[in-house]
Scaffold this motif. Structure first.
Motif, PDB file in Angstrom:
ATOM      1  N   VAL A  64      48.678  38.870  34.475  1.00  0.00           N
ATOM      2  CA  VAL A  64      47.903  37.966  33.628  1.00  0.00           C
ATOM      3  C   VAL A  64      47.121  38.759  32.590  1.00  0.00           C
ATOM      4  N   ALA A  65      47.055  38.220  31.371  1.00  0.00           N
ATOM      5  CA  ALA A  65      46.182  38.741  30.313  1.00  0.00           C
ATOM      6  C   ALA A  65      45.494  37.541  29.680  1.00  0.00           C
ATOM      7  N   ALA A  66      44.169  37.532  29.681  1.00  0.00           N
ATOM      8  CA  ALA A  66      43.463  36.314  29.283  1.00  0.00           C
ATOM      9  C   ALA A  66      42.160  36.629  28.561  1.00  0.00           C
ATOM     10  N   ASN A  67      41.824  35.791  27.590  1.00  0.00           N
ATOM     11  CA  ASN A  67      40.521  35.830  26.914  1.00  0.00           C
ATOM     12  C   ASN A  67      39.713  34.602  27.294  1.00  0.00           C
ATOM     13  N   ARG A  68      38.436  34.790  27.505  1.00  0.00           N
ATOM     14  CA  ARG A  68      37.528  33.670  27.750  1.00  0.00           C
ATOM     15  C   ARG A  68      36.667  33.426  26.518  1.00  0.00           C
ATOM     16  N   ASP A  69      36.685  32.204  26.012  1.00  0.00           N
ATOM     17  CA  ASP A  69      35.826  31.789  24.900  1.00  0.00           C
ATOM     18  C   ASP A  69      34.748  30.867  25.451  1.00  0.00           C
ATOM     19  N   GLU A  70      33.506  31.123  25.050  1.00  0.00           N
ATOM     20  CA  GLU A  70      32.395  30.371  25.634  1.00  0.00           C
ATOM     21  C   GLU A  70      31.179  30.482  24.723  1.00  0.00           C
ATOM     22  N   ALA A  71      30.205  29.600  24.938  1.00  0.00           N
ATOM     23  CA  ALA A  71      28.928  29.708  24.238  1.00  0.00           C
ATOM     24  C   ALA A  71      28.309  31.070  24.525  1.00  0.00           C
ATOM     25  N   LEU A  72      27.795  31.709  23.492  1.00  0.00           N
ATOM     26  CA  LEU A  72      27.305  33.077  23.639  1.00  0.00           C
ATOM     27  C   LEU A  72      26.067  33.168  24.524  1.00  0.00           C
ATOM     28  N   ASP A  73      25.336  32.060  24.672  1.00  0.00           N
ATOM     29  CA  ASP A  73      24.112  32.105  25.471  1.00  0.00           C
ATOM     30  C   ASP A  73      24.311  31.590  26.898  1.00  0.00           C
ATOM     31  N   ARG A  74      25.563  31.288  27.292  1.00  0.00           N
ATOM     32  CA  ARG A  74      25.799  30.837  28.665  1.00  0.00           C
ATOM     33  C   ARG A  74      25.877  32.055  29.576  1.00  0.00           C
ATOM     34  N   PRO A  75      25.017  32.153  30.582  1.00  0.00           N
ATOM     35  CA  PRO A  75      24.980  33.366  31.410  1.00  0.00           C
ATOM     36  C   PRO A  75      26.189  33.480  32.334  1.00  0.00           C
ATOM     37  N   SER A  76      26.667  34.705  32.504  1.00  0.00           N
ATOM     38  CA  SER A  76      27.788  34.954  33.408  1.00  0.00           C
ATOM     39  C   SER A  76      27.635  36.335  34.017  1.00  0.00           C
ATOM     40  N   GLU A  77      28.383  36.562  35.109  1.00  0.00           N
ATOM     41  CA  GLU A  77      28.354  37.837  35.812  1.00  0.00           C
ATOM     42  C   GLU A  77      29.747  38.439  35.823  1.00  0.00           C
ATOM     43  N   PRO A  78      29.884  39.757  35.711  1.00  0.00           N
ATOM     44  CA  PRO A  78      31.206  40.392  35.670  1.00  0.00           C
ATOM     45  C   PRO A  78      31.918  40.260  37.004  1.00  0.00           C
ATOM     46  N   PRO A  79      33.215  40.571  37.046  1.00  0.00           N
ATOM     47  CA  PRO A  79      33.975  40.404  38.286  1.00  0.00           C
ATOM     48  C   PRO A  79      33.388  41.188  39.450  1.00  0.00           C
ATOM     49  N   ALA A  80      33.413  40.543  40.603  1.00  0.00           N
ATOM     50  CA  ALA A  80      32.944  41.142  41.845  1.00  0.00           C
ATOM     51  C   ALA A  80      33.563  40.348  42.992  1.00  0.00           C
ATOM     52  N   ARG A  81      33.359  40.814  44.174  1.00  0.00           N
ATOM     53  CA  ARG A  81      33.808  40.066  45.355  1.00  0.00           C
ATOM     54  C   ARG A  81      32.823  38.925  45.575  1.00  0.00           C
ATOM     55  N   ILE A  82      33.246  37.690  45.295  1.00  0.00           N
ATOM     56  CA  ILE A  82      32.311  36.562  45.326  1.00  0.00           C
ATOM     57  C   ILE A  82      32.467  35.712  46.587  1.00  0.00           C
ATOM     58  N   GLU A  83      33.533  35.912  47.336  1.00  0.00           N
ATOM     59  CA  GLU A  83      33.711  35.213  48.604  1.00  0.00           C
ATOM     60  C   GLU A  83      34.400  36.170  49.578  1.00  0.00           C
ATOM     61  N   ASP A  84      34.248  35.878  50.893  1.00  0.00           N
ATOM     62  CA  ASP A  84      34.765  36.791  51.913  1.00  0.00           C
ATOM     63  C   ASP A  84      35.814  36.187  52.837  1.00  0.00           C
ATOM     64  N   ASP A  85      36.005  34.887  52.860  1.00  0.00           N
ATOM     65  CA  ASP A  85      36.942  34.282  53.808  1.00  0.00           C
ATOM     66  C   ASP A  85      37.702  33.132  53.148  1.00  0.00           C
ATOM     67  N   PRO A  86      38.772  33.481  52.397  1.00  0.00           N
ATOM     68  CA  PRO A  86      39.304  34.822  52.162  1.00  0.00           C
ATOM     69  C   PRO A  86      38.493  35.566  51.108  1.00  0.00           C
ATOM     70  N   ALA A  87      38.727  36.864  51.028  1.00  0.00           N
ATOM     71  CA  ALA A  87      38.074  37.659  49.996  1.00  0.00           C
ATOM     72  C   ALA A  87      38.590  37.243  48.630  1.00  0.00           C
ATOM     73  N   VAL A  88      37.662  37.037  47.685  1.00  0.00           N
ATOM     74  CA  VAL A  88      37.988  36.608  46.321  1.00  0.00           C
ATOM     75  C   VAL A  88      37.306  37.545  45.339  1.00  0.00           C
ATOM     76  N   VAL A  89      38.053  38.018  44.357  1.00  0.00           N
ATOM     77  CA  VAL A  89      37.487  38.803  43.256  1.00  0.00           C
ATOM     78  C   VAL A  89      37.550  37.956  41.994  1.00  0.00           C
ATOM     79  N   ALA A  90      36.395  37.784  41.347  1.00  0.00           N
ATOM     80  CA  ALA A  90      36.331  36.935  40.148  1.00  0.00           C
ATOM     81  C   ALA A  90      35.005  37.169  39.447  1.00  0.00           C
ATOM     82  N   PRO A  91      34.948  36.943  38.137  1.00  0.00           N
ATOM     83  CA  PRO A  91      33.659  36.847  37.466  1.00  0.00           C
ATOM     84  C   PRO A  91      33.010  35.518  37.862  1.00  0.00           C
ATOM     85  N   ARG A  92      31.734  35.363  37.558  1.00  0.00           N
ATOM     86  CA  ARG A  92      31.040  34.140  37.965  1.00  0.00           C
ATOM     87  C   ARG A  92      30.248  33.552  36.820  1.00  0.00           C
ATOM     88  N   ASP A  93      30.372  32.248  36.654  1.00  0.00           N
ATOM     89  CA  ASP A  93      29.538  31.506  35.720  1.00  0.00           C
ATOM     90  C   ASP A  93      28.174  31.329  36.376  1.00  0.00           C
TER      91      ASP A  93
END
Length: 246
Positions: A18-47
């Motif tokens: 996959v290759a993807a761009n995200r377009d969004e309001a510049l002032d909407r807060p987000s967090e870079p990819p990390a392990r956000i869930e453990d069962d199952p383990a999920v890697v994703a950025p977070r809004d």
């Protein structure tokens, strides 16, 4: 996220690339990819505003990614689309995730979206604008944008010129990212990263208060997954390996 390119069952080492761009309001807060869930383990950025995500994968090799869908229908959502993606990534397979999405749309309302779920054996596109259209992708390169995917586009009446241009951008990007003879998934990712930041393709955008906020390069195969993330527009931000790999 407004441009999602999927190379499915194209590369022997990685059936989901996959290759993807995200377009969004510049002032909407987000967090870079990390392990956000453990069962199952999920890697994703977070809004950080709604708690969901726009792209990610899990330990079972399941990928999910979403774009907004431009539609003439009035928004009627009672729930963030990013939560739909996050919850789909709790499933073990694309088939299970697809059934989950269908059940969700029977029970809750969401604004328009194009959602892709994929693993080594299936790749499914959901197009939702108050009515649901489901497409099983064939092996190959697919480009999903706000007005549709590949050569099937629905341009809304409220922004016809921009919609037509986006459809044309998607066509040209898909043509440019057809695999070359003997090309590896890593080499394809390098070409895709360049294209996603090349303004000639029109998928890296800069506007007044809105624009391309980040870019993701994900590959999932039998040996595991890799994720490179640009925390900014890819025309000026390098893709850096995400440390929380599975």
């Amino acid at each position: 996220m407004c441009t999602l390119t999927l190379a499915w069952q194209v590369f022997p080492d990685s059936p989901v690339v996959v290759a993807a761009n995200r377009d969004e309001a510049l002032d909407r807060p987000s967090e870079p990819p990390a392990r956000i869930e453990d069962d199952p383990a999920v890697v994703a950025p977070r809004d950080a505003e709604a708690g969901g995500t726009w792209i990610g994968y899990n330990e079972h090799g399941l990928f999910a990614g979403i774009t907004n869908r431009w539609t003439d229908a009035e928004p009627a959502a009672d729930r963030s689309r990013g939560l739909l993606v996050r919850e789909a990534l709790r499933d073990e397979s694309a088939e299970d995730a697809a059934r989950f999405v269908e059940r969700e749309l029977d029970e809750r309302s969401y604004d328009g979206f194009n959602l892709v779920v994929a693993d080594a054996t299936a790749a499914v596109l959901f197009e939702w604008d108050g009515r649901l259209r489901v497409t099983q992708f064939d092996p190959g390169v697919h480009v999903v944008v706000n007005v549709g995917a590949d050569d099937s586009f629905t341009v809304p009446s409220f922004r016809p010129e921009v919609g037509e241009q986006q459809a044309e951008n998607a066509r040209r990007l898909r043509e440019a990212l057809q695999p070359e003879p003997g090309e590896s998934s890593e080499a394809w990712h390098d070409r895709a990263a360049s294209a996603l930041g090349n303004h000639d393709y029109g998928v890296c955008i800069h506007g007044d208060g809105f624009g391309t906020r980040s870019s993701s390069l994900i590959a999932i195969g039998e040996g595991g997954a890799s994720y490179r993330f640009a925390d900014g527009p890819p025309c000026e931000t390098d893709h850096v390996r995400v440390e929380s790999q599975l």
